[in-house]
Design a protein around this motif. Sequence first.
Motif, PDB file in Angstrom:
ATOM      1  N   ARG A 112       0.825  -1.204   0.000  1.00  0.00           N
ATOM      2  CA  ARG A 112       0.000   0.000   0.000  1.00  0.00           C
ATOM      3  C   ARG A 112       0.862   1.259   0.000  1.00  0.00           C
ATOM      4  N   PRO A 113       0.348   2.347  -0.592  1.00  0.00           N
ATOM      5  CA  PRO A 113       1.098   3.614  -0.587  1.00  0.00           C
ATOM      6  C   PRO A 113       1.265   4.151   0.830  1.00  0.00           C
ATOM      7  N   THR A 114       2.407   4.745   1.074  1.00  0.00           N
ATOM      8  CA  THR A 114       2.662   5.399   2.350  1.00  0.00           C
ATOM      9  C   THR A 114       3.531   6.618   2.090  1.00  0.00           C
ATOM     10  N   THR A 115       3.454   7.602   2.967  1.00  0.00           N
ATOM     11  CA  THR A 115       4.193   8.846   2.776  1.00  0.00           C
ATOM     12  C   THR A 115       5.299   8.981   3.815  1.00  0.00           C
ATOM     13  N   ASP A 116       6.154   9.960   3.598  1.00  0.00           N
ATOM     14  CA  ASP A 116       7.218  10.232   4.566  1.00  0.00           C
ATOM     15  C   ASP A 116       6.635  10.569   5.935  1.00  0.00           C
ATOM     16  N   ALA A 117       5.510  11.291   5.959  1.00  0.00           N
ATOM     17  CA  ALA A 117       4.882  11.639   7.238  1.00  0.00           C
ATOM     18  C   ALA A 117       4.423  10.384   7.975  1.00  0.00           C
ATOM     19  N   ASP A 118       3.852   9.427   7.238  1.00  0.00           N
ATOM     20  CA  ASP A 118       3.406   8.177   7.858  1.00  0.00           C
ATOM     21  C   ASP A 118       4.592   7.380   8.398  1.00  0.00           C
ATOM     22  N   ILE A 119       5.675   7.365   7.648  1.00  0.00           N
ATOM     23  CA  ILE A 119       6.836   6.551   8.010  1.00  0.00           C
ATOM     24  C   ILE A 119       7.544   7.097   9.243  1.00  0.00           C
ATOM     25  N   PHE A 120       7.756   8.405   9.294  1.00  0.00           N
ATOM     26  CA  PHE A 120       8.590   8.985  10.341  1.00  0.00           C
ATOM     27  C   PHE A 120       7.814   9.445  11.576  1.00  0.00           C
ATOM     28  N   SER A 121       6.497   9.585  11.473  1.00  0.00           N
ATOM     29  CA  SER A 121       5.712  10.140  12.569  1.00  0.00           C
ATOM     30  C   SER A 121       5.839   9.304  13.839  1.00  0.00           C
ATOM     31  N   ASP A 122       6.165   9.977  14.955  1.00  0.00           N
ATOM     32  CA  ASP A 122       6.252   9.353  16.280  1.00  0.00           C
ATOM     33  C   ASP A 122       7.295   8.251  16.376  1.00  0.00           C
ATOM     34  N   ARG A 123       8.268   8.265  15.481  1.00  0.00           N
ATOM     35  CA  ARG A 123       9.341   7.276  15.531  1.00  0.00           C
ATOM     36  C   ARG A 123      10.666   7.935  15.181  1.00  0.00           C
ATOM     37  N   TRP A 124      11.728   7.353  15.692  1.00  0.00           N
ATOM     38  CA  TRP A 124      13.061   7.677  15.216  1.00  0.00           C
ATOM     39  C   TRP A 124      13.487   6.562  14.279  1.00  0.00           C
ATOM     40  N   THR A 125      14.203   6.935  13.227  1.00  0.00           N
ATOM     41  CA  THR A 125      14.428   6.010  12.124  1.00  0.00           C
ATOM     42  C   THR A 125      15.889   5.967  11.711  1.00  0.00           C
TER      43      THR A 125
END
Length: 249
Positions: free
Chosen positions: A20-33
């Motif tokens: 499924r599509p995901t964005t940078d905001a979805d990936i990084f939100s509330d997490r350190w990566t």
Amino acid sequence: MAPKQQLGGPFELLESATGRPTTDADIFSDRWTLLYFGFSKCAEVCPNTLRFLAELMDACDVAYGNTRVDGAAPFHIAKKEDEEAIREATAASPDTAAKQAKLQTVFVSVDYVRDAPPVLDAFLQRYRETQPDPARIRGLCGGKDAVEQAARVWRVYFSSMDETEEERLAREAKGVDAPKPIDDTFQFDHSSAIYLVGPDGKMKDFFFREMGLQNALDRVGVHYDDVYGFSDTRTKPDDEAPAAGGQVK
């Protein structure tokens, strides 16, 4: 003088686990990566880097979480007899799962031809097996435009598999046939930096696998209060508002 451009920016890719599509905001939100760009058919560098990142997350959990056993070293320098005790303490800590979820590895594939979501996800599975939560290692992939956009905002270089107009004209002038489609042996040249990204989607630090696990652990340690305590590093408008008397808070 204009300020330097910050790394990071908008992109949309496919999550390898779901397609499924995901964005940078979805990936990084509330997490350190721990962010890395590579590809699944990579012969050596990408597998070694993913192994390194899995070990680094283990070491961070022990060194900076409430999971250290008195007198025991982090995993990467622990004696064999210490490892079981450390893992038992990690599993027994009520805060461990929440803390571990805040640090993740995201592997972005630059191979927009061969790395469809199922292919990339199968590649990542072997590294997920070492993690208490396999979802901590995530894969992203996509089409040519989407991958190039993600690479552009993070200033990641990767070699092109497309023939340029200049190369085509030179080849045709020599009477050489068009190149065949790439196969599983094709190898990309690409950047090898590992980025530490905050929950605001911006780079906080970067390092390389060749610098060693202890060096990377120490560099993440500079930010560990944020990694495990979630201090918000984003600038708040109120922080810049002048206080009474014209002073900046």
